[in-house]
Design a protein around this motif. Sequence first.
Motif, PDB file in Angstrom:
ATOM      1  N   PRO A  12       0.809  -1.414  -0.054  1.00  0.00           N
ATOM      2  CA  PRO A  12       0.001   0.069  -0.075  1.00  0.00           C
ATOM      3  C   PRO A  12       0.874   1.268  -0.056  1.00  0.00           C
ATOM      4  N   LYS A  13       0.368   2.208  -0.758  1.00  0.00           N
ATOM      5  CA  LYS A  13       1.122   3.620  -0.565  1.00  0.00           C
ATOM      6  C   LYS A  13       1.408   4.039   0.754  1.00  0.00           C
ATOM      7  N   ASP A  14       2.634   4.134   0.943  1.00  0.00           N
ATOM      8  CA  ASP A  14       3.084   4.567   2.381  1.00  0.00           C
ATOM      9  C   ASP A  14       2.509   5.998   2.628  1.00  0.00           C
ATOM     10  N   LYS A  15       1.769   6.230   3.848  1.00  0.00           N
ATOM     11  CA  LYS A  15       1.472   7.558   4.207  1.00  0.00           C
ATOM     12  C   LYS A  15       2.296   8.181   5.579  1.00  0.00           C
ATOM     13  N   LYS A  16       3.102   7.325   6.068  1.00  0.00           N
ATOM     14  CA  LYS A  16       4.012   7.537   7.137  1.00  0.00           C
ATOM     15  C   LYS A  16       5.244   8.122   6.955  1.00  0.00           C
ATOM     16  N   PHE A  17       5.968   7.035   6.323  1.00  0.00           N
ATOM     17  CA  PHE A  17       7.418   7.252   6.256  1.00  0.00           C
ATOM     18  C   PHE A  17       8.026   8.357   5.297  1.00  0.00           C
ATOM     19  N   PHE A  18       7.414   8.271   4.131  1.00  0.00           N
ATOM     20  CA  PHE A  18       7.932   9.441   2.953  1.00  0.00           C
ATOM     21  C   PHE A  18       7.764  10.663   3.628  1.00  0.00           C
ATOM     22  N   PRO A  19       6.321  11.103   4.191  1.00  0.00           N
ATOM     23  CA  PRO A  19       6.220  12.155   4.690  1.00  0.00           C
ATOM     24  C   PRO A  19       7.365  12.619   5.783  1.00  0.00           C
ATOM     25  N   LEU A  20       7.852  11.741   6.541  1.00  0.00           N
ATOM     26  CA  LEU A  20       8.700  12.118   7.591  1.00  0.00           C
ATOM     27  C   LEU A  20      10.329  12.302   7.210  1.00  0.00           C
ATOM     28  N   PHE A  21      10.573  11.556   6.211  1.00  0.00           N
ATOM     29  CA  PHE A  21      11.743  11.675   5.318  1.00  0.00           C
ATOM     30  C   PHE A  21      11.725  13.021   4.855  1.00  0.00           C
ATOM     31  N   GLU A  22      10.774  13.446   4.148  1.00  0.00           N
ATOM     32  CA  GLU A  22      10.738  14.709   3.493  1.00  0.00           C
ATOM     33  C   GLU A  22      10.721  16.032   4.544  1.00  0.00           C
ATOM     34  N   GLN A  23       9.999  15.657   5.494  1.00  0.00           N
ATOM     35  CA  GLN A  23       9.908  16.808   6.803  1.00  0.00           C
ATOM     36  C   GLN A  23      11.521  16.948   7.121  1.00  0.00           C
ATOM     37  N   ALA A  24      12.008  15.801   7.236  1.00  0.00           N
ATOM     38  CA  ALA A  24      13.570  15.903   7.910  1.00  0.00           C
ATOM     39  C   ALA A  24      14.336  16.437   6.685  1.00  0.00           C
ATOM     40  N   SER A  25      14.409  16.129   5.634  1.00  0.00           N
ATOM     41  CA  SER A  25      15.234  16.633   4.765  1.00  0.00           C
ATOM     42  C   SER A  25      14.847  18.234   4.360  1.00  0.00           C
ATOM     43  N   SER A  26      13.674  18.497   4.264  1.00  0.00           N
ATOM     44  CA  SER A  26      13.455  20.046   3.969  1.00  0.00           C
ATOM     45  C   SER A  26      13.737  20.909   5.477  1.00  0.00           C
ATOM     46  N   SER A  27      13.666  20.261   6.550  1.00  0.00           N
ATOM     47  CA  SER A  27      14.351  20.902   7.944  1.00  0.00           C
ATOM     48  C   SER A  27      15.546  21.075   7.757  1.00  0.00           C
ATOM     49  N   LEU A  28      16.344  19.906   7.042  1.00  0.00           N
ATOM     50  CA  LEU A  28      17.817  19.977   7.139  1.00  0.00           C
ATOM     51  C   LEU A  28      18.297  21.135   6.138  1.00  0.00           C
ATOM     52  N   ILE A  29      17.516  21.441   5.097  1.00  0.00           N
ATOM     53  CA  ILE A  29      17.889  22.516   4.202  1.00  0.00           C
ATOM     54  C   ILE A  29      17.660  23.747   4.907  1.00  0.00           C
ATOM     55  N   LEU A  30      16.630  24.155   5.511  1.00  0.00           N
ATOM     56  CA  LEU A  30      16.379  25.157   6.588  1.00  0.00           C
ATOM     57  C   LEU A  30      17.753  25.383   7.512  1.00  0.00           C
TER      58      LEU A  30
END
Length: 214
Positions: A12-30
Amino acid sequence: MSLNNIFQFLVPKDKKFFPLFEQASSSLILLAQTLHEAVNAPKSEREEYYKKIEDLEARIEEITHQTNLELSRNFITPFDREDIHSLITSIDNVAGNLYGAASRMKLYHVDKITKSIRKLTEINLEACQNIDVAVRELRNFKNIKNITDACARINKLENKSDNVYDKAVAELFENETDAKNIIKYKEVLSVLESATDKCKSAASVLEQISVKHS
């Protein structure tokens, strides 16, 4: 269709891990961007930047904790469990080193920011941007080349960081006579160079994931 692709189709399409990865990487840029802005800002304004960096590092730590909690709760994951753990940990390690650099500049009263420090923060920012590019391709694995290209750029940036660091330390020992200044500036430079090393480690994890799903 390979076995990996069939498995990905059935999961099933993941609704938990990918958003967490993207939140982490976008926060890392900031975080990286804020550090780069801090070293280019007047001394009187840096305290505000340092506080924001501390908050962003804490946010990434919380995302890492949440990701590991999800790992313990979910039997089905979008890719190997150890790769999920390695990826989020590698992003957290980059954040920890960038925060460490800011913390040392604050604690050691590194008021005069050198060109080398500015250059290393710039390199780290670019490396973090490439981590984010690769992370956002993980949702569907349709553009594996975008991941490998981003990782290749990170590896080049890490080599560039090594060169900047080596030259900066050599100049420090040659031109600085105050032992305290040598120690504190070398410490800041070292942590910034280590941050780029951690970006390379994140790239290695991303490459490993992409190879498994190519």
